[in-house]
Write an enzyme that holds these catalytic residues in place. Sequence first.
Site, short mmCIF file in Angstrom:
data_model
loop_
_atom_site.label_atom_id
_atom_site.label_comp_id
_atom_site.label_asym_id
_atom_site.label_seq_id
_atom_site.Cartn_x
_atom_site.Cartn_y
_atom_site.Cartn_z
N SER A 356 -27.28 48.16 43.99
CA SER A 356 -26.96 46.73 43.97
C SER A 356 -25.97 46.44 42.83
O SER A 356 -25.01 47.17 42.67
CB SER A 356 -28.28 45.97 43.83
OG SER A 356 -28.15 44.68 44.29
N ASP A 471 -28.97 46.74 50.93
CA ASP A 471 -29.17 46.90 49.48
C ASP A 471 -30.28 47.92 49.18
O ASP A 471 -31.39 47.82 49.70
CB ASP A 471 -29.57 45.52 48.92
CG ASP A 471 -29.58 45.49 47.41
OD1 ASP A 471 -29.77 46.54 46.79
OD2 ASP A 471 -29.39 44.39 46.87
#
Length: 609
Positions: A356, A471
């Site tokens: 991320s 993610d």
Amino acid sequence: MLSDSNHDPLALVPLFASLQADDRALLLEQMQLVSLRKGEYLVRQGEEADCLYYVLRGRLDVLRDGHQLVAEIGSGEPVGEIAFFADTLRTADVMASRDSQLLRLGRSEFEQVSALQPQLVQSILRTFGRRLASATTGAPVLPPRVPDTIGLCPAGADTLPPDLVQDLCSALIAQAGSCHVLEAGHLPEGLDPDNEYLLSDWLAAQEKAHGRLLIVTGQGNPHWDKAALRHCDQLLLCGQLDRADEHTDAAVPLHALEADMLGRFRNRHIGLLLWRAHSGQAIAHTRRWLANRPAHLHHHVVRGNPAHFQRVARLLTGRALGAVFGGGGALGAGHIGALRALLNAGLELDIVGGTSIGSSVAMACAAGETPQQMMEAFNYFFLDKKAFGHYAPPLYGLIDQRHVDASLRERYGDTRLEDLDLNCYVVAANLSTNQSEILRSGPCWEAMRMSASIPVALAPWINRNGDVLVDGGLIDNVPASVMHGIKPGPNLVFMLSPGERWQVKTAYDQLPSRLRQLWQLLRGGKGQGDFPRIGQTVARSMQIASNSALVASRRSGDRLVQPPTVPGMALTAWKMGNAQEQAGYDYACRWLEQQGGLDALLAWRDGRH
Ligand SMILES: Nc1ncnc2c1ncn2[C@@H]1O[C@@H]2COP(=O)(O)O[C@H]2[C@H]1O
């Protein structure tokens, strides 16, 4: 079994070295010497056991179910002790990962030898206990074992420049205290490299005398090349990066020795060192080298640059400092502030990874950006470009993915992960395979796009196989275990501080109706009291995904860098980036003091504490 009775192999083993030569000879009579060629099996899972072994020299892989590597066993360690003592079947396959020699002890021999040398039993019990301990605590992903003997093999059409070998040797001495270069020309007169026993004895004596060995090949003695590389724990292929022809995408061809050796080493024991003549030459085309060389780590060095060689030496000897950066949206600015404090103090990172927002910090570190440049890019990307600030109808995601893609392409251009200065990994979650996707090569912008696709907020990425990626923070918001599987040695783990217990004053039944919510949204309101907004709920959920990393990192001895969250900070509070960066900086200055300053931190890195 060895027939050569003249040599005294036990003299090389610390456990027996202190005995009189006569006693050693007596012991040797009780035992059988077993030698294995690289790739040969010692025992197979499920076999009956009537003996145990003690490794004199070499290294062995322990494989469960034929392929899963559970341990690497080195000289001075017992093997085959589990089934021997527990009176069960062999629990795993054991295969020589380099040419190796062992002592074999049946039951009666074991009793006789234990009477002569009681320390043998203690030593076996100690190892047994350690193996049991790591199995009981659910050992994390196994880091590769530090090599004692490293084989240098020219890659592509190149030969090994002598200054490159010397620079690597000097760096290994500076970082780890010992290193000795061995070439075919050092063989004693009359020693035929095809005589495996004599060569093995000679190399073992060299290892004992000098510590770590660098074996040089490709100098016109193919017998030496093949035989010596079979004794190496690690194969380091060395090629000249800027030799690769810019006008083709084809793989740089393997020469015969490379092709032969690649089939004999596990990927985790293969490294690729790519050198450039000048620092002015940009790193490019690494993929052409990696296409047919499955290197576990690749190293970019500029000839004559000691800092580059020292980094390689740290990576080769288990002293490399890794940095792992967790996810957390705008809170990731805290990682940048903490980095500013640590880099200002003089710390160097050797290998980085993240997920991320942590991916973007890792990639910037690997590209050699300063924290100031990172923060400028952060503010440009999130505030000026509003990369995550254009909304889309709630069908595939709430954020306009085209705008995100264009902003990412502008930020990263054509840069590829494998062309960064440092080894760098980015973790995404593959919803098609239900597994983590570990990216170590490919376009940076794509890696970032996958790794930042928070479900619901941003449409997932679809890769060339049709897999759906989001993610990585969903599975593992602080991918330290990935680092543990890539390299041994210490790591700094940058993650959000858990802070205080999150308690909400707004009662659940005060949540407004959907029409009222719409009204609040259109008026730009902040929602009902302190009731969790979508972003906050996602952020805290990802923090739970950090818990497993905490446990794994504590067990591995990593150090945690956990900047506090500034009041009012949230996953998408990009405007508060600078304040969060400063909080990270202030925190890391205090943290460094608590660690005892830079010298104490370096002593920990080098295993000197
Ligand atoms: N988790 C482990 N760590 C280290 N060595 C192991 C592990 N599991 C099995 N082995 C070794 O592999 C050997 C296989 O045969 P044994 O079960 O007799 O004894 C085993 C140990 O010596």
